[in-house]
Design an enzyme around this catalytic site. Structure first.
Site, PDB file in Angstrom:
ATOM      1  N   LYS A  66     -50.368  63.394  68.627  1.00 59.44           N
ATOM      2  CA  LYS A  66     -50.900  63.549  69.983  1.00 59.44           C
ATOM      3  C   LYS A  66     -52.276  64.471  69.800  1.00 59.44           C
ATOM      4  CE  LYS A  66     -50.646  66.722  74.104  1.00 59.44           C
ATOM      5  NZ  LYS A  66     -49.931  67.681  74.753  1.00 59.44           N
ATOM      6  N   LYS A 109     -62.912  31.181  85.416  1.00 55.67           N
ATOM      7  CA  LYS A 109     -61.319  31.676  84.482  1.00 55.67           C
ATOM      8  C   LYS A 109     -60.487  30.552  85.001  1.00 55.67           C
ATOM      9  CE  LYS A 109     -60.803  37.005  85.194  1.00 55.67           C
ATOM     10  NZ  LYS A 109     -60.909  37.949  85.935  1.00 55.67           N
ATOM     11  N   PRO A 151     -55.395  39.613  72.523  1.00 48.76           N
ATOM     12  CA  PRO A 151     -55.331  38.734  72.816  1.00 48.76           C
ATOM     13  C   PRO A 151     -55.195  37.962  74.315  1.00 48.76           C
ATOM     14  CG  PRO A 151     -52.785  39.514  72.212  1.00 48.76           C
ATOM     15  CD  PRO A 151     -53.876  40.350  72.152  1.00 48.76           C
ATOM     16  N   ASP A 152     -56.212  36.788  74.552  1.00 49.55           N
ATOM     17  CA  ASP A 152     -56.053  36.471  75.855  1.00 49.55           C
ATOM     18  C   ASP A 152     -54.810  35.560  76.247  1.00 49.55           C
ATOM     19  OD1 ASP A 152     -56.406  34.937  78.307  1.00 49.55           O
ATOM     20  OD2 ASP A 152     -58.528  35.568  78.370  1.00 49.55           O
ATOM     21  N   ILE A 153     -53.527  35.708  76.427  1.00 57.44           N
ATOM     22  CA  ILE A 153     -52.927  35.238  76.530  1.00 57.44           C
ATOM     23  C   ILE A 153     -52.108  33.951  77.385  1.00 57.44           C
ATOM     24  CG2 ILE A 153     -49.598  35.720  77.140  1.00 57.44           C
ATOM     25  CD1 ILE A 153     -50.314  38.512  76.983  1.00 57.44           C
ATOM     26  N   LYS A 194     -60.247  29.113  80.339  1.00 57.67           N
ATOM     27  CA  LYS A 194     -59.211  29.291  80.097  1.00 57.67           C
ATOM     28  C   LYS A 194     -58.501  28.793  79.828  1.00 57.67           C
ATOM     29  CE  LYS A 194     -59.046  34.768  81.826  1.00 57.67           C
ATOM     30  NZ  LYS A 194     -58.038  35.662  81.266  1.00 57.67           N
ATOM     31  N   ASN A 246     -53.093  50.097  83.936  1.00 55.46           N
ATOM     32  CA  ASN A 246     -53.274  49.164  85.606  1.00 55.46           C
ATOM     33  C   ASN A 246     -52.519  49.711  86.274  1.00 55.46           C
ATOM     34  OD1 ASN A 246     -51.878  46.929  85.722  1.00 55.46           O
ATOM     35  ND2 ASN A 246     -53.276  46.161  83.521  1.00 55.46           N
TER      36      ASN A 246
HETATM   37  O1  PMT Z   1     -48.954  43.307  90.286  1.00 50.44           O
HETATM   38  P1  PMT Z   1     -49.489  43.567  91.774  1.00 50.44           P
HETATM   39  O2  PMT Z   1     -48.739  45.326  92.057  1.00 50.44           O
HETATM   40  O3  PMT Z   1     -47.868  43.228  92.570  1.00 50.44           O
HETATM   41  O4  PMT Z   1     -49.987  43.194  91.932  1.00 50.44           O
HETATM   42  C1  PMT Z   1     -50.457  41.844  91.529  1.00 50.44           C
HETATM   43  C2  PMT Z   1     -52.016  41.555  90.587  1.00 50.44           C
HETATM   44  C3  PMT Z   1     -53.248  42.032  91.355  1.00 50.44           C
HETATM   45  C4  PMT Z   1     -51.735  41.984  89.485  1.00 50.44           C
HETATM   46  C5  PMT Z   1     -51.591  39.538  90.777  1.00 50.44           C
HETATM   47  O5  PMT Z   1     -51.407  39.942  91.799  1.00 50.44           O
HETATM   48  C6  PMT Z   1     -53.134  39.556  90.180  1.00 50.44           C
HETATM   49  O6  PMT Z   1     -53.738  39.121  90.238  1.00 50.44           O
HETATM   50  N1  PMT Z   1     -52.333  39.571  88.546  1.00 50.44           N
HETATM   51  C7  PMT Z   1     -53.963  39.237  87.186  1.00 50.44           C
HETATM   52  C8  PMT Z   1     -54.610  40.079  86.781  1.00 50.44           C
HETATM   53  C9  PMT Z   1     -55.612  39.924  86.156  1.00 50.44           C
HETATM   54  O7  PMT Z   1     -55.425  40.677  84.888  1.00 50.44           O
HETATM   55  O8  PMT Z   1     -55.762  39.375  86.401  1.00 50.44           O
HETATM   56  P2  PMT Z   1     -57.628  38.831  85.449  1.00 50.44           P
HETATM   57  O9  PMT Z   1     -58.500  38.131  86.116  1.00 50.44           O
HETATM   58  O10 PMT Z   1     -57.813  40.481  84.720  1.00 50.44           O
HETATM   59  O11 PMT Z   1     -57.257  38.063  84.125  1.00 50.44           O
HETATM   60  C10 PMT Z   1     -57.102  36.628  84.204  1.00 50.44           C
HETATM   61  C11 PMT Z   1     -55.678  36.003  83.434  1.00 50.44           C
HETATM   62  O12 PMT Z   1     -55.751  36.318  82.163  1.00 50.44           O
HETATM   63  C12 PMT Z   1     -54.371  36.520  84.651  1.00 50.44           C
HETATM   64  O13 PMT Z   1     -53.597  35.070  84.581  1.00 50.44           O
HETATM   65  C13 PMT Z   1     -54.176  37.249  82.971  1.00 50.44           C
HETATM   66  O14 PMT Z   1     -52.520  37.823  82.610  1.00 50.44           O
HETATM   67  C14 PMT Z   1     -54.433  36.510  82.143  1.00 50.44           C
HETATM   68  N2  PMT Z   1     -54.479  37.238  81.204  1.00 50.44           N
HETATM   69  C15 PMT Z   1     -56.038  38.270  81.189  1.00 50.44           C
HETATM   70  C16 PMT Z   1     -55.764  39.502  79.456  1.00 50.44           C
HETATM   71  C17 PMT Z   1     -55.544  38.939  78.731  1.00 50.44           C
HETATM   72  N3  PMT Z   1     -55.651  39.654  77.365  1.00 50.44           N
HETATM   73  N4  PMT Z   1     -54.655  37.868  78.728  1.00 50.44           N
HETATM   74  C18 PMT Z   1     -53.754  37.574  79.677  1.00 50.44           C
HETATM   75  O15 PMT Z   1     -53.442  36.361  80.109  1.00 50.44           O
END
Ligand code: PMT
Length: 443
Positions: free
Chosen positions: A299, A352, A317-319, A356, A220
């Site tokens: 590939k 969330k 996994p949702d860390i 979470k 991403n």
């Molecule tokens: O890195 P930059 O370019 O500066 O951009 C910053 C940002 C936009 C990436 C940052 O501000 C941000 O929003 N980070 C979280 C991005 C994200 O994955 O959001 P989410 O809404 O999909 O996830 C919610 C939370 O769950 C987040 O804390 C994420 O780290 C966590 N997560 C999500 C999926 C997963 N499998 N495991 C997780 O821990």
């Protein structure tokens, strides 16, 4: 400002089966930017060759006290003075006993006697040997003499026994070293205490990469800027900071320990390892929700038969949810998640926060030009449960668009305020369901 990396480490290896792990340990230390010189006992060389360690460290490995050629280079007293840290891994029961008695009959024990360096060892031996009263006495005496003992861990042993005596994994040794006084930046203890002094903060940042084949991956647009700004701000506030970083092109902030990962699985492993020793855990990384069910060994080729390619993905996994679920008393950190949304910011963030099990969430609208992914600025809405009562209103603070550096400090201010409302700063809020929150009513 000095960074925690760049130390002069003398790695001592004694004769245990865990010596094979010392090669990985040497590699991790080098990767972290330290200068590493290796000294092996005679017995250690039966388990791993000096050549392996020489190739990994880029330095000749010392094995003998009475080696005229080596002494003509850096003599053993010079080597003892050179070291800022002596790390012995593995440390056998015999070596421990010899150190207790001040032996100096080989190079490693001589260096230990001659050096003023900080001294750390990771014992490794059979569980009965570790439990033996003699070893227990020796371990206590070594600690009294100023040695820091890391481990041992318990589990399956190479000899077939199960119990305490396994050498800590190299990653855990490196994590623990970072907490040693030597690794604190010299200005980490100013006369006036800083707001986050004494806290350990772990932050995830950047994207993850989920491989499809040897040349492609799913990822991403995260640049890591927001997470790195948080790491820099937390270090400036006096915290000990671990930064678990996906692949980005940013420089590591001063006084921050960076752990590089690539996939979500790797990030999860590092997060679980560090969460238990953290007071605050902030998930700013954009973690891929899915990875390929099977990573192709070769590939993936374009075919003439079809214009479509179907990939099967499985959930990662949702860390952050897993870290938030980790409830072993005081070892659970205060858990802060991010929510990257393109619509219904507050509603999705609230969902969330609850789903979470987080203590706080930082919601950012990533559809706005100039904010969010990749940019130098961002705006956020911070939400937290303001009371332990179910369905109680949330605490809320809107942080307008500003640089990621200033926003990071504002976010950390929110975190520190919440920690102040918990019983003690070092044992933060117990759970989202039962926050020790009191006065912060919704704003
Ligand atoms: O890195 P930059 O370019 O500066 O951009 C910053 C940002 C936009 C990436 C940052 O501000 C941000 O929003 N980070 C979280 C991005 C994200 O994955 O959001 P989410 O809404 O999909 O996830 C919610 C939370 O769950 C987040 O804390 C994420 O780290 C966590 N997560 C999500 C999926 C997963 N499998 N495991 C997780 O821990």
């Amino acid at each position: 400002m000095a960074t925690p990396s760049g130390k002069r480490i003398l790695l001592g290896i004694s004769a245990g089966i865990a010596a094979y792990k010392s090669a990985h340990l040497a590699r991790l230390l080098k990767k972290a930017g330290h200068e590493v010189r290796v000294v092996m006992t005679d017995g250690a060389q039966a388990f791993i060759t000096p050549l392996t360690l020489q190739a990994l460290t880029g330095e000749a490995v010392r094995t003998s006290l009475l080696d005229p050629e080596a002494e003509a280079g850096m003599g053993h007293i010079e080597l003892a003075r050179w070291a800022e840290l002596i790390l012995i891994a593995p440390a056998t029961a015999d070596l421990m006993a010899r150190l207790v008695h001040g032996h100096a009959d080989d190079l490693l024990t001589t260096l230990c006697l001659a050096s003023q360096a900080e001294k750390v060892m990771a014992p490794a031996m059979n569980q009965a040997m570790w439990r033996h009263p003699a070893t227990t006495r020796n371990a206590r005496q070594l600690e009294a003499d100023g040695w820091q003992l890391l481990g041992p861990a318990a589990g399956d042993q190479a000899c077939g026994d199960v119990g305490p005596g396994r050498m800590l994994e190299p990653e855990a040794i490196v994590d623990a070293l970072f907490m040693a006084p030597l690794f604190k930046a010299p200005d980490a203890a100013p006369a006036e205490a800083r707001p986050a002094q004494g806290l350990t903060v772990t932050i995830t940042a950047g994207p993850t990469r989920e491989p499809l084949d040897p040349v492609r991956y799913l990822s991403n647009h995260s640049s890591g800027k927001m997470g790195y700004a948080l790491a820099e701000a937390a270090a400036a506030l006096g915290a000990t900071v671990h930064l678990i970083s996906g692949p980005v092109t940013l420089a590591t902030p001063n006084s921050v320990r960076r752990i590089n990962v690539s996939s979500a699985t790797e990030m999860a492993e590092a997060a679980h390892r560090l969460a238990g020793q953290s007071d605050v855990f902030i998930g700013c990384a954009a973690v891929a929700d899915y990875r390929a069910a099977n990573v192709s060994e070769h590939k993936i080729k374009k075919t003439t038969e079809s214009d479509e390619l179907t990939l099967t993905l499985v959930k990662n996994p949702d860390i952050i949810a897993e870290v938030a679920r980790h409830r072993s008393g005081a070892t659970r950190p205060f858990v802060v998640g991010f929510a990257a949304e393109t619509r219904d910011l507050e509603a999705y963030a609230q969902d969330k926060l609850a789903r979470k099990g987080l203590d706080m969430i930082v919601a950012n609208d990533v559809s706005q030009a100039g904010l969010g992914f990749g940019s130098d600025s961002n705006a956020a809405l911070v939400l937290w449960p303001a009371s332990s009562e179910p369905h109680s209103p949330l605490g809320r603070r809107a942080l307008p668009a500003q640089t990621k550096a200033t926003l990071a400090t504002a976010i950390l201010d929110c975190v520190l305020e919440r920690l102040e409302h918990s019983d003690t700063a070092s044992s933060p809020i117990a759970t989202t369901q039962n926050p020790k929150a009191s006065s912060q009513d919704p704003q």
